[in-house]
Design a protein around this motif. Structure first.
Motif, PDB file in Angstrom:
ATOM      1  N   GLN A 132       0.829  -1.200   0.000  1.00  6.10           N
ATOM      2  CA  GLN A 132       0.000   0.000   0.000  1.00  6.10           C
ATOM      3  C   GLN A 132       0.866   1.255   0.000  1.00  6.10           C
ATOM      4  O   GLN A 132       0.605   2.214  -0.731  1.00  6.10           O
ATOM      5  CB  GLN A 132      -0.902   0.000   1.232  1.00  6.10           C
ATOM      6  CG  GLN A 132      -1.716   1.281   1.393  1.00  6.10           C
ATOM      7  CD  GLN A 132      -2.659   1.206   2.573  1.00  6.10           C
ATOM      8  OE1 GLN A 132      -3.474   0.300   2.644  1.00  6.10           O
ATOM      9  NE2 GLN A 132      -2.537   2.135   3.501  1.00  6.10           N
ATOM     10  N   ARG A 133       1.919   1.247   0.797  1.00  7.08           N
ATOM     11  CA  ARG A 133       2.798   2.421   0.903  1.00  7.08           C
ATOM     12  C   ARG A 133       3.453   2.749  -0.437  1.00  7.08           C
ATOM     13  O   ARG A 133       3.618   3.902  -0.798  1.00  7.08           O
ATOM     14  CB  ARG A 133       3.867   2.150   1.971  1.00  7.08           C
ATOM     15  CG  ARG A 133       4.983   3.178   2.049  1.00  7.08           C
ATOM     16  CD  ARG A 133       4.486   4.517   2.550  1.00  7.08           C
ATOM     17  NE  ARG A 133       5.574   5.462   2.668  1.00  7.08           N
ATOM     18  CZ  ARG A 133       6.061   6.194   1.656  1.00  7.08           C
ATOM     19  NH1 ARG A 133       5.556   6.066   0.445  1.00  7.08           N
ATOM     20  NH2 ARG A 133       7.054   7.036   1.862  1.00  7.08           N
ATOM     21  N   TYR A 134       3.816   1.704  -1.195  1.00  4.77           N
ATOM     22  CA  TYR A 134       4.523   1.917  -2.462  1.00  4.77           C
ATOM     23  C   TYR A 134       3.665   1.489  -3.651  1.00  4.77           C
ATOM     24  O   TYR A 134       4.191   1.039  -4.669  1.00  4.77           O
ATOM     25  CB  TYR A 134       5.855   1.157  -2.451  1.00  4.77           C
ATOM     26  CG  TYR A 134       6.792   1.678  -1.391  1.00  4.77           C
ATOM     27  CD1 TYR A 134       7.444   2.894  -1.562  1.00  4.77           C
ATOM     28  CD2 TYR A 134       6.983   0.979  -0.204  1.00  4.77           C
ATOM     29  CE1 TYR A 134       8.297   3.397  -0.581  1.00  4.77           C
ATOM     30  CE2 TYR A 134       7.828   1.475   0.773  1.00  4.77           C
ATOM     31  CZ  TYR A 134       8.477   2.681   0.584  1.00  4.77           C
ATOM     32  OH  TYR A 134       9.303   3.173   1.564  1.00  4.77           O
ATOM     33  N   ARG A 135       2.349   1.666  -3.539  1.00  9.78           N
ATOM     34  CA  ARG A 135       1.411   1.194  -4.550  1.00  9.78           C
ATOM     35  C   ARG A 135       1.766   1.670  -5.955  1.00  9.78           C
ATOM     36  O   ARG A 135       1.903   0.879  -6.885  1.00  9.78           O
ATOM     37  CB  ARG A 135      -0.009   1.646  -4.186  1.00  9.78           C
ATOM     38  CG  ARG A 135      -1.062   1.244  -5.204  1.00  9.78           C
ATOM     39  CD  ARG A 135      -2.442   1.713  -4.761  1.00  9.78           C
ATOM     40  NE  ARG A 135      -3.452   1.201  -5.657  1.00  9.78           N
ATOM     41  CZ  ARG A 135      -3.817   1.797  -6.788  1.00  9.78           C
ATOM     42  NH1 ARG A 135      -3.247   2.931  -7.157  1.00  9.78           N
ATOM     43  NH2 ARG A 135      -4.741   1.253  -7.565  1.00  9.78           N
ATOM     44  N   GLN A 136       1.899   2.985  -6.124  1.00 14.07           N
ATOM     45  CA  GLN A 136       2.119   3.515  -7.466  1.00 14.07           C
ATOM     46  C   GLN A 136       3.476   3.097  -8.024  1.00 14.07           C
ATOM     47  O   GLN A 136       3.598   2.765  -9.204  1.00 14.07           O
ATOM     48  CB  GLN A 136       1.995   5.044  -7.486  1.00 14.07           C
ATOM     49  CG  GLN A 136       1.797   5.611  -8.880  1.00 14.07           C
ATOM     50  CD  GLN A 136       0.613   4.971  -9.610  1.00 14.07           C
ATOM     51  OE1 GLN A 136      -0.517   4.940  -9.104  1.00 14.07           O
ATOM     52  NE2 GLN A 136       0.865   4.426 -10.791  1.00 14.07           N
ATOM     53  N   GLU A 137       4.492   3.067  -7.165  1.00 16.00           N
ATOM     54  CA  GLU A 137       5.810   2.617  -7.615  1.00 16.00           C
ATOM     55  C   GLU A 137       5.759   1.172  -8.098  1.00 16.00           C
ATOM     56  O   GLU A 137       6.368   0.816  -9.111  1.00 16.00           O
ATOM     57  CB  GLU A 137       6.841   2.745  -6.485  1.00 16.00           C
ATOM     58  CG  GLU A 137       7.197   4.179  -6.139  1.00 16.00           C
ATOM     59  CD  GLU A 137       6.346   4.736  -4.998  1.00 16.00           C
ATOM     60  OE1 GLU A 137       5.164   4.339  -4.892  1.00 16.00           O
ATOM     61  OE2 GLU A 137       6.869   5.570  -4.236  1.00 16.00           O
ATOM     62  N   GLU A 194      -2.862  -5.242  -9.812  1.00 19.15           N
ATOM     63  CA  GLU A 194      -3.481  -4.310  -8.879  1.00 19.15           C
ATOM     64  C   GLU A 194      -2.817  -4.436  -7.525  1.00 19.15           C
ATOM     65  O   GLU A 194      -2.305  -5.491  -7.155  1.00 19.15           O
ATOM     66  CB  GLU A 194      -4.992  -4.583  -8.756  1.00 19.15           C
ATOM     67  CG  GLU A 194      -5.736  -3.656  -7.820  1.00 19.15           C
ATOM     68  CD  GLU A 194      -5.557  -2.187  -8.165  1.00 19.15           C
ATOM     69  OE1 GLU A 194      -4.547  -1.597  -7.731  1.00 19.15           O
ATOM     70  OE2 GLU A 194      -6.414  -1.631  -8.857  1.00 19.15           O
ATOM     71  N   VAL A 195      -2.808  -3.326  -6.792  1.00 27.13           N
ATOM     72  CA  VAL A 195      -2.359  -3.304  -5.398  1.00 27.13           C
ATOM     73  C   VAL A 195      -3.501  -2.724  -4.584  1.00 27.13           C
ATOM     74  O   VAL A 195      -3.950  -1.612  -4.842  1.00 27.13           O
ATOM     75  CB  VAL A 195      -1.083  -2.456  -5.218  1.00 27.13           C
ATOM     76  CG1 VAL A 195      -0.711  -2.366  -3.746  1.00 27.13           C
ATOM     77  CG2 VAL A 195       0.061  -3.047  -6.028  1.00 27.13           C
ATOM     78  N   LEU A 196      -3.981  -3.493  -3.623  1.00 27.95           N
ATOM     79  CA  LEU A 196      -5.117  -3.072  -2.801  1.00 27.95           C
ATOM     80  C   LEU A 196      -4.646  -2.537  -1.461  1.00 27.95           C
ATOM     81  O   LEU A 196      -3.682  -3.035  -0.884  1.00 27.95           O
ATOM     82  CB  LEU A 196      -6.061  -4.250  -2.558  1.00 27.95           C
ATOM     83  CG  LEU A 196      -6.735  -4.857  -3.787  1.00 27.95           C
ATOM     84  CD1 LEU A 196      -7.591  -6.037  -3.371  1.00 27.95           C
ATOM     85  CD2 LEU A 196      -7.566  -3.825  -4.508  1.00 27.95           C
ATOM     86  N   ARG A 197      -5.369  -1.544  -0.960  1.00 29.03           N
ATOM     87  CA  ARG A 197      -5.112  -1.038   0.387  1.00 29.03           C
ATOM     88  C   ARG A 197      -5.464  -2.118   1.399  1.00 29.03           C
ATOM     89  O   ARG A 197      -6.228  -3.034   1.125  1.00 29.03           O
ATOM     90  CB  ARG A 197      -5.958   0.212   0.651  1.00 29.03           C
ATOM     91  CG  ARG A 197      -5.578   1.410  -0.224  1.00 29.03           C
ATOM     92  CD  ARG A 197      -6.318   2.639   0.286  1.00 29.03           C
ATOM     93  NE  ARG A 197      -6.125   3.798  -0.571  1.00 29.03           N
ATOM     94  CZ  ARG A 197      -5.039   4.552  -0.571  1.00 29.03           C
ATOM     95  NH1 ARG A 197      -4.045   4.254   0.224  1.00 29.03           N
ATOM     96  NH2 ARG A 197      -4.953   5.599  -1.369  1.00 29.03           N
TER      97      ARG A 197
END
Length: 201
Positions: free
Chosen positions: A12-17, A27-30
């Motif tokens: 979550q902390r580095y989702r966009q990276e 996809e990266v989920l919170r």
């Protein structure tokens, strides 16, 4: 066809990276968006990437039947998400936002469903219900048939009220147990951690 979904606080902390640097990740989920995983998989299989956004301050949506993965006889009952403490070493408030308590009605409903699945022991986290209401929740959980033990996991010392102590004393289902880490025996460590209490308190 397969989909690769990432989750957890680091993701979550580095989702966009992660999405930018690892095109194989769909996809990266919170951490509060586990109820969106089926949507994420469906959209990923349709070729979309990075489109499931979850409100940082949202609590997971209730309604899905919970799968107990702790052996069947006990389960964790998560009563809050996030944290307000902002300790010097901890990223939880930054990645999870301020504390949001799960509504008591939802917790009682979930606890009853867990009892119907054979759960005998509930382990609780900490609660900040706008006011300190953990004692009221514990009293309500003690009324659930099938639940034999209730264990209160980590509580900040300042959240342990006289009312909570009284409930622990009078309710036979509540284990006489509080998880209090060793750092609370040292004022210098508490100060460096940014904690608000002292050894004496």
């Amino acid at each position: 066809v397969k989909a690769l979904i990432g989750t957890g606080c680091l993701a979550q902390r580095y989702r966009q990276e992660i999405l930018d640097e690892s095109p194989e990740v769909d996809e990266v989920l919170r951490t509060t968006a586990y109820d969106k995983i089926l949507d994420a998989v469906d959209r990923a299989l349709e070729g979309e990437q990075g489109i499931i956004l979850s409100d940082l301050n949202a609590l997971p949506v209730s309604g899905a039947k919970r799968l107990v993965t702790t052996g069947g006889h006990f389960a964790y009952l998560k009563i809050a998400e996030g944290c307000d403490k902002h300790c010097t070493y901890c990223i939880i408030p930054k990645r999870g936002g301020n504390v949001r308590s799960v509504p008591m009605e939802r917790l009682i409903k979930e606890a009853k469903e867990l009892a119907e699945q054979g759960v005998k022991e509930l382990s609780l986290g900490k609660d900040l219900y706008g006011e300190k209401c953990l004692h009221r929740l514990v009293e309500e959980l003690c009324k659930i048939a099938g639940i034999r033990w209730i264990r209160i996991l980590y509580c900040y010392p300042e959240e342990i009220t006289d009312e909570l102590i009284e409930v622990i004393k009078k309710e036979p289902k509540v284990c006489h147990y509080l998880d209090l880490p060793i750092q609370h025996a040292s004022d210098s460590i508490l100060k460096r951690m940014g904690r608000r209490t002292s050894k004496q308190e």
